[in-house]
Motif scaffolding. Structure first.
Motif, mmCIF file in Angstrom:
data_model
loop_
_atom_site.group_PDB
_atom_site.id
_atom_site.type_symbol
_atom_site.label_atom_id
_atom_site.label_comp_id
_atom_site.label_asym_id
_atom_site.label_seq_id
_atom_site.Cartn_x
_atom_site.Cartn_y
_atom_site.Cartn_z
ATOM 1 N N ARG A 59 83.487 150.301 113.897
ATOM 2 C CA ARG A 59 82.512 151.374 114.129
ATOM 3 C C ARG A 59 83.135 152.589 114.790
ATOM 4 O O ARG A 59 82.767 153.731 114.505
ATOM 5 N N GLU A 60 84.100 152.359 115.684
ATOM 6 C CA GLU A 60 84.765 153.483 116.327
ATOM 7 C C GLU A 60 85.517 154.337 115.312
ATOM 8 O O GLU A 60 85.727 155.532 115.517
ATOM 9 N N ILE A 62 84.498 155.229 112.309
ATOM 10 C CA ILE A 62 83.628 156.245 111.704
ATOM 11 C C ILE A 62 83.437 157.420 112.648
ATOM 12 O O ILE A 62 83.319 158.570 112.225
ATOM 13 N N TRP A 63 83.451 157.146 113.940
ATOM 14 C CA TRP A 63 83.361 158.244 114.908
ATOM 15 C C TRP A 63 84.644 159.066 114.899
ATOM 16 O O TRP A 63 84.614 160.281 115.108
ATOM 17 N N VAL A 87 85.920 151.855 106.744
ATOM 18 C CA VAL A 87 84.713 151.358 107.414
ATOM 19 C C VAL A 87 83.750 150.730 106.415
ATOM 20 O O VAL A 87 83.174 149.661 106.657
ATOM 21 N N GLN A 91 81.114 146.635 105.814
ATOM 22 C CA GLN A 91 79.663 146.682 105.964
ATOM 23 C C GLN A 91 79.054 145.321 105.615
ATOM 24 O O GLN A 91 79.477 144.658 104.672
ATOM 25 N N SER A 102 74.461 147.144 108.418
ATOM 26 C CA SER A 102 75.263 147.544 109.579
ATOM 27 C C SER A 102 76.708 147.095 109.367
ATOM 28 O O SER A 102 77.071 146.615 108.299
ATOM 29 N N TRP A 103 77.530 147.249 110.394
ATOM 30 C CA TRP A 103 78.959 146.997 110.238
ATOM 31 C C TRP A 103 79.495 146.011 111.272
ATOM 32 O O TRP A 103 78.952 145.888 112.373
ATOM 33 N N ARG A 104 80.561 145.356 110.879
ATOM 34 C CA ARG A 104 81.293 144.539 111.839
ATOM 35 C C ARG A 104 81.905 145.445 112.908
ATOM 36 O O ARG A 104 82.281 146.579 112.641
ATOM 37 N N ARG A 105 82.029 144.911 114.119
ATOM 38 C CA ARG A 105 82.737 145.647 115.165
ATOM 39 C C ARG A 105 84.233 145.537 114.961
ATOM 40 O O ARG A 105 84.990 146.460 115.263
ATOM 41 N N ALA A 120 79.507 149.901 121.712
ATOM 42 C CA ALA A 120 80.837 150.208 121.195
ATOM 43 C C ALA A 120 81.576 151.116 122.165
ATOM 44 O O ALA A 120 81.062 151.503 123.210
#
Length: 310
Positions: A59-60, A62-63, A87, A91, A102-105, A120
């Motif tokens: 997830r980080e 995508i940021w 990313v 999913q 949603s997504w895996r961490r 996150a």
């Protein structure tokens, strides 16, 4: 007529993408830090060493893509596309499940339980936050930019079970703590009941930090004098009281030999450790991180940490 200086609004001159200066700086700084974590083979950000054994963050990433697109460097757009594709590969496709879409961490995370939830990495979220372009009121900004004395804050997060967050703000160091009253049964890698940040004048690193290591069974509270009080529940999971300290080797006074059970001499900060129970510490280093571990005791053990900037 212009208003008196004390009443003038906060500066709102906006730069690239309409960001005001402090938001632009936050986004650029965070994105530059994430550049150092980029793994082109995995198409994801590498996890910091403190998150071992986890290797990458989903997830980080995508940021990070948001930060790249905001920065708009020569190759940033292409890298952002690769990051987004990386990313998307992680999913969850679980029709009918609360986590569907949603997504895996982390790439190796199994399918989630129905109540899966987590926080996150906040720093990776900075480019997204910056795009909100929020301008704080002038009075708030003044109190955030000029030190006007030490402050202590206590907030009740929940009442059943009771969880209290405390913080202490000094001129050169900040302390954050959380006390769950012994109600927790597990301490995962996202739960951080102890965090300290401090300035290190005269070094290229600016700010250092320390925290309770992930999985450490501990409650914490900081009092109005800035003393950190810990309760270690070694009997809960057998884990020692462990700390991770960001202390780059290129900084002065950062060798493991400068840390003993009762006294840590760190770059820009000394820490005194006190406990009625006898204690020994084992110190090791991995890269820029110091790892300090105190052997577990039977039952709960109390510790005091006193901080002095140097």
């Amino acid at each position: 007529m212009n208003p008196p200086a004390r009443e003038r609004p906060v500066e709102t001159v906006r730069g690239r993408h309409g960001l005001i200066p402090y938001a632009q700086k936050s986004s650029v700084t965070a994105t530059a830090w994430m550049d150092t974590l980029w793994d082109p083979t995995a198409r994801l950000l590498r996890a910091p060493a403190s998150q071992a054994p986890h290797t990458h963050m989903v997830r980080e990433t995508i940021w990070y893509a948001v930060g790249l697109l905001t920065r708009g460097g020569t190759s940033d757009g292409a890298r952002a596309v690769v990051a987004i594709e990386g990313v998307l590969a992680h999913q969850f496709t679980l029709p009918g499940h609360v986590a569907h879409g949603s997504w895996r961490r982390r790439p190796d995370e199994p399918d989630p339980a129905p109540d899966a939830a987590d926080h996150a990495h906040d720093w990776c979220f900075a480019p997204c936050f910056a795009l909100l372009a929020i301008t704080p009121p002038a009075g708030v900004t003044a109190r955030l930019t000029v030190f006007s004395g030490c402050r202590h804050v206590a907030t009740t997060v929940t009442t059943a079970p009771r969880r209290v967050a405390t913080s202490w703000i000094g001129e050169r160091h900040l302390i954050g703590a959380q006390d769950s009253g012994g109600s927790l049964e597990r301490w995962d890698d996202q739960y951080c009941p102890v965090a300290v940040h401090w300035q290190t004048p005269g070094t290229p690193h600016g700010v250092h930090w320390l925290r309770a290591a992930p999985g450490t069974p501990v409650d914490a509270a900081v009092d109005e004098e800035g003393t950190l009080r810990l309760t270690h529940y070694a009997h809960r999971n057998g884990e020692p009281l462990r700390f991770v300290v960001h202390a780059p080797q290129s900084a002065p006074q950062s060798a493991p030999d400068d840390v003993t059970a009762g006294h840590w001499r760190l770059p820009g900060l000394t820490v005194r450790v006190e406990s009625a129970a006898g204690f020994d510490a084992v110190v090791s280093r991995s890269g820029d991180l110091l790892h300090i571990a105190y052997a577990p005791h039977e039952g709960a053990a109390e510790f005091l940490l006193r901080f002095t900037p140097v």
